[in-house]
Design a protein around this motif. Structure first.
Motif, mmCIF file in Angstrom:
data_model
loop_
_atom_site.group_PDB
_atom_site.id
_atom_site.type_symbol
_atom_site.label_atom_id
_atom_site.label_comp_id
_atom_site.label_asym_id
_atom_site.label_seq_id
_atom_site.Cartn_x
_atom_site.Cartn_y
_atom_site.Cartn_z
ATOM 1 N N GLU A 213 0.823 -1.213 0.000
ATOM 2 C CA GLU A 213 0.000 0.000 0.000
ATOM 3 C C GLU A 213 0.860 1.267 0.000
ATOM 4 O OE1 GLU A 213 -2.544 -0.130 3.394
ATOM 5 O OE2 GLU A 213 -3.540 -1.958 2.743
ATOM 6 N N GLN A 214 1.997 1.190 0.681
ATOM 7 C CA GLN A 214 2.898 2.337 0.786
ATOM 8 C C GLN A 214 3.812 2.482 -0.433
ATOM 9 O OE1 GLN A 214 2.763 4.651 3.379
ATOM 10 N NE2 GLN A 214 0.892 3.473 3.643
ATOM 11 N N GLY A 215 3.715 1.571 -1.394
ATOM 12 C CA GLY A 215 4.538 1.634 -2.596
ATOM 13 C C GLY A 215 5.948 1.106 -2.395
ATOM 14 N N LEU A 216 6.164 0.308 -1.350
ATOM 15 C CA LEU A 216 7.488 -0.226 -1.064
ATOM 16 C C LEU A 216 7.725 -1.576 -1.740
ATOM 17 C CD1 LEU A 216 7.648 0.611 2.752
ATOM 18 C CD2 LEU A 216 8.428 2.002 0.821
ATOM 19 N N LEU A 217 6.663 -2.309 -1.987
ATOM 20 C CA LEU A 217 6.717 -3.602 -2.678
ATOM 21 C C LEU A 217 5.727 -3.574 -3.827
ATOM 22 C CD1 LEU A 217 6.567 -6.263 0.205
ATOM 23 C CD2 LEU A 217 8.568 -5.545 -1.094
ATOM 24 N N THR A 218 6.108 -4.219 -4.920
ATOM 25 C CA THR A 218 5.198 -4.311 -6.055
ATOM 26 C C THR A 218 5.168 -5.744 -6.557
ATOM 27 O OG1 THR A 218 5.857 -2.063 -6.646
ATOM 28 C CG2 THR A 218 4.593 -3.287 -8.275
ATOM 29 N N PRO A 219 4.311 -6.570 -5.955
ATOM 30 C CA PRO A 219 4.205 -7.943 -6.449
ATOM 31 C C PRO A 219 3.403 -7.984 -7.740
ATOM 32 C CG PRO A 219 2.636 -7.585 -4.690
ATOM 33 C CD PRO A 219 3.441 -6.317 -4.805
ATOM 34 N N ALA A 220 3.660 -9.007 -8.526
ATOM 35 C CA ALA A 220 2.844 -9.240 -9.718
ATOM 36 C C ALA A 220 1.520 -9.839 -9.251
ATOM 37 C CB ALA A 220 3.569 -10.195 -10.656
ATOM 38 N N ARG A 221 0.546 -9.844 -10.128
ATOM 39 C CA ARG A 221 -0.744 -10.475 -9.828
ATOM 40 C C ARG A 221 -0.961 -11.633 -10.779
ATOM 41 N NH1 ARG A 221 -3.912 -8.965 -5.307
ATOM 42 N NH2 ARG A 221 -3.240 -6.883 -4.735
ATOM 43 N N PRO B 180 10.891 6.769 8.231
ATOM 44 C CA PRO B 180 9.465 6.557 7.945
ATOM 45 C C PRO B 180 9.290 5.997 6.531
ATOM 46 C CG PRO B 180 10.002 8.896 7.837
ATOM 47 C CD PRO B 180 11.243 8.185 8.283
ATOM 48 N N THR B 181 8.162 5.352 6.283
ATOM 49 C CA THR B 181 7.943 4.709 4.983
ATOM 50 C C THR B 181 7.977 5.706 3.834
ATOM 51 O OG1 THR B 181 5.531 4.815 5.302
ATOM 52 C CG2 THR B 181 6.637 2.750 5.893
ATOM 53 N N ARG B 182 7.552 6.935 4.052
ATOM 54 C CA ARG B 182 7.579 7.922 2.953
ATOM 55 C C ARG B 182 9.004 8.212 2.521
ATOM 56 N NH1 ARG B 182 8.931 12.959 4.735
ATOM 57 N NH2 ARG B 182 8.801 13.285 6.979
ATOM 58 N N VAL B 183 9.953 8.160 3.447
ATOM 59 C CA VAL B 183 11.360 8.372 3.114
ATOM 60 C C VAL B 183 11.953 7.091 2.529
ATOM 61 C CG1 VAL B 183 13.640 8.909 4.055
ATOM 62 C CG2 VAL B 183 11.634 10.191 4.828
ATOM 63 N N ILE B 184 11.569 5.951 3.076
ATOM 64 C CA ILE B 184 12.059 4.676 2.554
ATOM 65 C C ILE B 184 11.695 4.535 1.086
ATOM 66 C CG2 ILE B 184 11.811 2.157 2.707
ATOM 67 C CD1 ILE B 184 11.517 2.539 5.762
ATOM 68 N N ARG B 185 10.499 4.957 0.719
ATOM 69 C CA ARG B 185 10.063 4.888 -0.681
ATOM 70 C C ARG B 185 11.031 5.648 -1.578
ATOM 71 N NH1 ARG B 185 5.087 5.769 0.145
ATOM 72 N NH2 ARG B 185 5.234 8.025 0.206
ATOM 73 N N GLU B 186 11.573 6.766 -1.094
ATOM 74 C CA GLU B 186 12.524 7.557 -1.868
ATOM 75 C C GLU B 186 13.909 6.903 -1.915
ATOM 76 O OE1 GLU B 186 11.971 10.518 -3.491
ATOM 77 O OE2 GLU B 186 9.844 10.342 -3.004
ATOM 78 N N VAL B 187 14.300 6.248 -0.823
ATOM 79 C CA VAL B 187 15.643 5.697 -0.677
ATOM 80 C C VAL B 187 15.781 4.315 -1.304
ATOM 81 C CG1 VAL B 187 17.333 4.917 1.053
ATOM 82 C CG2 VAL B 187 16.104 7.056 1.405
ATOM 83 N N LEU B 188 14.720 3.531 -1.326
ATOM 84 C CA LEU B 188 14.788 2.141 -1.796
ATOM 85 C C LEU B 188 15.451 1.962 -3.159
ATOM 86 C CD1 LEU B 188 11.578 0.213 -0.735
ATOM 87 C CD2 LEU B 188 13.944 -0.323 -0.185
ATOM 88 N N PRO B 189 15.197 2.820 -4.128
ATOM 89 C CA PRO B 189 15.871 2.603 -5.419
ATOM 90 C C PRO B 189 17.398 2.606 -5.310
ATOM 91 C CG PRO B 189 14.037 4.097 -5.697
ATOM 92 C CD PRO B 189 14.214 3.893 -4.212
ATOM 93 N N CYS B 190 17.953 3.254 -4.296
ATOM 94 C CA CYS B 190 19.412 3.251 -4.114
ATOM 95 C C CYS B 190 19.917 1.925 -3.568
ATOM 96 C CB CYS B 190 19.831 4.378 -3.171
ATOM 97 S SG CYS B 190 19.997 5.936 -4.025
ATOM 98 N N THR B 191 19.027 1.074 -3.125
ATOM 99 C CA THR B 191 19.450 -0.238 -2.634
ATOM 100 C C THR B 191 19.554 -1.242 -3.776
ATOM 101 O OG1 THR B 191 17.208 -1.017 -2.151
ATOM 102 C CG2 THR B 191 18.351 0.184 -0.396
ATOM 103 N N ASP B 192 19.028 -0.867 -4.944
ATOM 104 C CA ASP B 192 19.129 -1.741 -6.110
ATOM 105 C C ASP B 192 20.544 -1.655 -6.668
ATOM 106 O OD1 ASP B 192 16.433 -2.284 -5.875
ATOM 107 O OD2 ASP B 192 15.837 -0.787 -7.356
ATOM 108 N N ASN B 193 20.902 -2.678 -7.396
ATOM 109 C CA ASN B 193 22.202 -2.658 -8.032
ATOM 110 C C ASN B 193 22.001 -2.891 -9.514
ATOM 111 O OD1 ASN B 193 24.918 -2.446 -8.191
ATOM 112 N ND2 ASN B 193 25.370 -4.307 -7.035
ATOM 113 N N PRO B 194 22.168 -1.956 -10.387
ATOM 114 C CA PRO B 194 22.670 -0.611 -10.128
ATOM 115 C C PRO B 194 21.578 0.292 -9.563
ATOM 116 C CG PRO B 194 22.175 -0.831 -12.456
ATOM 117 C CD PRO B 194 21.911 -2.188 -11.811
ATOM 118 N N CYS B 195 22.000 1.381 -9.003
ATOM 119 C CA CYS B 195 21.087 2.343 -8.381
ATOM 120 C C CYS B 195 20.125 2.870 -9.446
ATOM 121 C CB CYS B 195 21.890 3.486 -7.764
ATOM 122 S SG CYS B 195 20.891 4.707 -6.909
#
Length: 126
Positions: free
Chosen positions: A22-30, A58-73
């Motif tokens: 709901e917070q946009g942190l995970l996007t599973p397929a359906r 907070p989750t609103r900040v995590i949503r912004e930061v999460l793409p930097c945890t991917d490799n590549p950013c």
């Protein structure tokens, strides 16, 4: 994988996984039947989310930061507010202090363990 398996593998309740979605942190397929289908890489993503939450973000900040945890950013720089920039800087500094404290504690435990092991008989040492 289904939500129950992701929950089991990450130790995160299914209800919380739905909240992350709901917070946009995970996007599973359906699937065709409407069930969520979580990809294998989301196990690591959930662990990353949990770590960032534990660090106080907070989750609103995590949503912004999460793409930097991917490799590549994969982050795309948005018009970050001064408030967000200050919050991230403060959180980074707090994490640095916590890491330093944990390192000191780890070193103290390691030193204690060495002393204890030195006093053990040779057959009980690890």
């Amino acid at each position: 994988m289904r939500i129950g398996e992701l929950s089991r593998r990450t130790g995160t309740p299914a209800r919380l996984l739905r909240y992350y979605e709901e917070q946009g942190l995970l996007t599973p397929a359906r699937r065709d039947n409407g069930y969520r289908d979580y990809a294998e890489h989301l196990v690591d993503r959930v662990q990353q989310i949990r770590g960032l939450l534990d660090a106080g973000l907070p989750t609103r900040v995590i949503r912004e930061v999460l793409p930097c945890t991917d490799n590549p950013c994969t982050i795309t720089v948005s018009d970050a507010s001064e408030e967000l920039i200050a919050l991230l800087a403060a959180e980074r500094d707090r994490m640095d202090a916590r890491i330093a404290c944990l390192a000191r504690n780890r070193d103290a435990v390691a030193a204690y363990l060495r002393k204890v092991q030195d006093n053990l008989s040779p057959d009980r040492r690890r």
